[in-house]
Scaffold this motif. Structure first.
Motif, PDB file in Angstrom:
ATOM      1  N   LEU A 112       0.826  -1.202   0.000  1.00 43.37           N
ATOM      2  CA  LEU A 112       0.000   0.000   0.000  1.00 43.37           C
ATOM      3  C   LEU A 112       0.863   1.255   0.000  1.00 43.37           C
ATOM      4  O   LEU A 112       0.585   2.222  -0.716  1.00 43.37           O
ATOM      5  CB  LEU A 112      -0.921   0.013   1.213  1.00 43.37           C
ATOM      6  N   ALA A 113       1.909   1.250   0.839  1.00 42.49           N
ATOM      7  CA  ALA A 113       2.779   2.421   0.903  1.00 42.49           C
ATOM      8  C   ALA A 113       3.491   2.649  -0.417  1.00 42.49           C
ATOM      9  O   ALA A 113       3.647   3.791  -0.870  1.00 42.49           O
ATOM     10  CB  ALA A 113       3.797   2.253   2.028  1.00 42.49           C
ATOM     11  N   GLY A 114       3.923   1.565  -1.072  1.00 43.96           N
ATOM     12  CA  GLY A 114       4.558   1.705  -2.376  1.00 43.96           C
ATOM     13  C   GLY A 114       3.623   2.294  -3.410  1.00 43.96           C
ATOM     14  O   GLY A 114       4.007   3.146  -4.219  1.00 43.96           O
ATOM     15  N   LEU A 115       2.358   1.869  -3.377  1.00 46.18           N
ATOM     16  CA  LEU A 115       1.373   2.433  -4.298  1.00 46.18           C
ATOM     17  C   LEU A 115       1.124   3.911  -3.991  1.00 46.18           C
ATOM     18  O   LEU A 115       0.965   4.730  -4.898  1.00 46.18           O
ATOM     19  CB  LEU A 115       0.076   1.638  -4.215  1.00 46.18           C
ATOM     20  N   ALA A 116       1.088   4.263  -2.699  1.00 47.90           N
ATOM     21  CA  ALA A 116       0.879   5.663  -2.324  1.00 47.90           C
ATOM     22  C   ALA A 116       2.004   6.551  -2.822  1.00 47.90           C
ATOM     23  O   ALA A 116       1.792   7.714  -3.166  1.00 47.90           O
ATOM     24  CB  ALA A 116       0.748   5.774  -0.803  1.00 47.90           C
ATOM     25  N   GLN A 117       3.205   6.012  -2.881  1.00 50.11           N
ATOM     26  CA  GLN A 117       4.349   6.804  -3.317  1.00 50.11           C
ATOM     27  C   GLN A 117       4.451   6.920  -4.830  1.00 50.11           C
ATOM     28  O   GLN A 117       4.956   7.915  -5.343  1.00 50.11           O
ATOM     29  CB  GLN A 117       5.640   6.181  -2.774  1.00 50.11           C
ATOM     30  N   LYS A 118       3.949   5.902  -5.564  1.00 50.24           N
ATOM     31  CA  LYS A 118       4.279   5.818  -6.991  1.00 50.24           C
ATOM     32  C   LYS A 118       3.116   5.943  -7.952  1.00 50.24           C
ATOM     33  O   LYS A 118       3.319   6.263  -9.131  1.00 50.24           O
ATOM     34  CB  LYS A 118       5.005   4.481  -7.250  1.00 50.24           C
ATOM     35  N   VAL A 119       1.890   5.667  -7.518  1.00 51.29           N
ATOM     36  CA  VAL A 119       0.764   5.722  -8.449  1.00 51.29           C
ATOM     37  C   VAL A 119       0.494   7.163  -8.870  1.00 51.29           C
ATOM     38  O   VAL A 119       0.566   8.088  -8.054  1.00 51.29           O
ATOM     39  CB  VAL A 119      -0.497   5.112  -7.804  1.00 51.29           C
ATOM     40  N   GLU A 120       0.172   7.361 -10.124  1.00 51.43           N
ATOM     41  CA  GLU A 120      -0.163   8.693 -10.630  1.00 51.43           C
ATOM     42  C   GLU A 120      -1.447   9.182  -9.978  1.00 51.43           C
ATOM     43  O   GLU A 120      -2.510   8.597 -10.170  1.00 51.43           O
ATOM     44  CB  GLU A 120      -0.369   8.638 -12.145  1.00 51.43           C
ATOM     45  N   ALA A 121      -1.363  10.239  -9.204  1.00 51.82           N
ATOM     46  CA  ALA A 121      -2.537  10.835  -8.559  1.00 51.82           C
ATOM     47  C   ALA A 121      -2.159  12.204  -8.042  1.00 51.82           C
ATOM     48  O   ALA A 121      -0.986  12.488  -7.773  1.00 51.82           O
ATOM     49  CB  ALA A 121      -3.041   9.956  -7.413  1.00 51.82           C
ATOM     50  N   ASP A 122      -3.162  13.078  -7.902  1.00 46.94           N
ATOM     51  CA  ASP A 122      -2.922  14.403  -7.331  1.00 46.94           C
ATOM     52  C   ASP A 122      -2.911  14.355  -5.810  1.00 46.94           C
ATOM     53  O   ASP A 122      -2.119  15.043  -5.166  1.00 46.94           O
ATOM     54  CB  ASP A 122      -4.007  15.381  -7.797  1.00 46.94           C
TER      55      ASP A 122
END
Length: 454
Positions: free
Chosen positions: A176-186
């Motif tokens: 989850l933390a990896g997705l929070a750091q890397k997924v394209e989002a504002d």
């Protein structure tokens, strides 16, 4: 002070009420409080404040009859007695604001990080209805995630809602933390429902890190807090996400976990007299989970989207429990983390054959879909023959598919764990190499990629 600051202060001042309705405690027992004199004023879900000598505790209205309210307290009711006053506080609302980015709050919108926090100018209910289904956009373009598995074999698209199914200790929080750091989002909105108190700071400092926190809002209710606060955590985070979506921002919502949200709802439902069914959960659980999930997803034409990842704790890899089964039916895909894969040291421990992205095949081009299908075919063939291969009983040449799977497996398995990729195209080039194909630059996704269905 900036103009935004003045507006926030003004909104805070104008929200102060000079008078409120008051009732009295009539009875205490069974973990709930009965209150008289408010039955004609309060509605289900409203908040109250119960005042004893030198002590106040909040509560939520969970049942109403002609003369009394049933209140589920938010904290300890030690010292509360019959006749103590009960103040009607009104419906549960939040007033999110852009200044909340980088902050940690509780489900009531109160800061947990020790710094002052001003509310926004527009309050919104934590249980608001989802956008009108006939007016919502379809799913959007594919998102870069920083993980090869999600860039290729399990694509994540804008506005998609997926479930992350895992037991304890298999790397769910780290993923989850990896997705929070890397997924394209504002903006990233993270709901931590029922987490251990000591893990909140660790998640912020070590797991999420400054880069992730700089674009995140964390809504947390720790495991020692009341069922009503824990149940309110996920809807409150959804309300924050909806605020940024309505402002035109692209939002990534991470909810950890729906299982603890369901457990908190069960406590409340049993307190108000619902009968347990569905493996110990009340019948209203399905409505609670589906109502929460439907609020995420694509927005209307003039708003942003909420791309959502909901985690589910599955005991013993049981994917048929009430919570897991309900989520699989309403989401746009599910990812299963395997303890067996984690124990052999591959993280993220994604069990590809048990995981599905309903963004496919529309989110990928024909060429990319061919690579995805071939990868799944070879991984399936290897896992089916793995015992024979490990025991030395398989003879090379017996099956062409198994031969190809044996050749590809040493490259495909670590490929699923790769996180260093920068673009989706790079990931597909790497996947082609794993399959011993000539590396190619994938074609753009074919027309209609935004129209994703089951």
């Amino acid at each position: 002070m900036s103009q935004i600051g003045y507006a926030n202060v003004e909104a805070r001042v104008t929200s102060v009420r000079v008078s409120r309705a008051m009732g009295r405690v009539q009875a205490i027992g069974g973990g709930v409080v009965s209150v008289r004199n408010l039955s004609g004023i309060a509605v289900l879900g409203d908040l109250v404040r119960m005042d004893a000598d030198g002590h106040s505790v909040g509560g939520e209205v969970i049942a109403i009859d002609r003369d009394t309210l049933t209140i589920l307290p938010d904290g300890s009711i030690e010292g509360l007695g019959v006749g103590d006053r009960v103040i009607h506080m009104g419906p549960a609302t939040l007033s999110p604001d852009a200044s909340w980015i980088g902050r940690v709050i509780d489900p009531m919108g109160r800061p947990l990080d020790g710094a002052p926090l001003l509310p926004g100018t527009r309050p919104r209910g934590i249980d608001d209805a989802p956008p009108a289904p006939a007016q919502r956009r379809g799913l959007g373009r594919r998102l870069s995630t920083g993980f090869c598995a999600f860039n290729t074999l399990l694509p994540l698209v804008r506005g998609q809602r997926i479930g992350l199914f895992a037991g304890s200790g298999v790397g769910k929080s780290t993923l989850l933390a990896g997705l929070a750091q890397k997924v394209e989002a504002d903006v990233i909105v993270i709901a931590l429902v029922g987490e251990r108190g000591r893990e909140l700071r660790e998640f912020i400092d070590r797991v999420l890190g400054p880069a992730g926190m700089a674009r995140s809002v964390i809504v947390a209710a720790t495991s020692d807090q009341s069922a009503s606060l824990r149940r309110r955590c996920a809807p409150a985070a959804m309300a924050v996400a909806e605020h940024f979506r309505d402002a035109g921002r692209q939002v990534l919502l991470l909810t950890d976990s729906v299982t603890r949200f369901a457990d908190a709802h069960r406590e409340i439902a049993l307190s108000r007299g619902e009968q347990a069914s569905l493996g110990g959960y009340p019948p209203s659980l399905v409505t609670q989970i589906t109502g929460l999930c439907e609020r995420a997803g694509p927005g209307l034409d003039d708003t942003g989207d909420i791309t959502a990842i909901f985690t589910v704790l599955v005991a013993g890899a049981d994917m048929d429990g009430p919570v897991a089964d309900t989520l699989r039916g309403v989401l746009d895909g599910h990812v299963v983390l395997s303890r067996a894969i984690a124990e052999r040291g591959r993280f993220p421990a994604i069990d590809l054959l048990r995981s599905v992205s309903r963004a496919l095949p529309y989110a990928a081009s024909d060429q990319e879909n061919t690579l995805i299908a071939e990868s799944r075919r070879l991984i399936g063939a290897y896992e089916k023959a793995e015992l024979m291969i490990q025991a030395g009983l398989y003879a090379t040449g017996s099956d062409r598919t198994v031969d190809a799977a044996i050749a590809a497996w040493p490259k495909l398995d670590p490929f699923i764990a790769r996180t260093e990729t920068k673009t989706i195209q790079d990931s597909f080039v790497g996947l082609a190499k794993c399959l011993s194909r000539r590396p190619v630059v994938p074609e753009p996704a074919k027309a209609g990629a935004s129209e994703v269905s089951d």
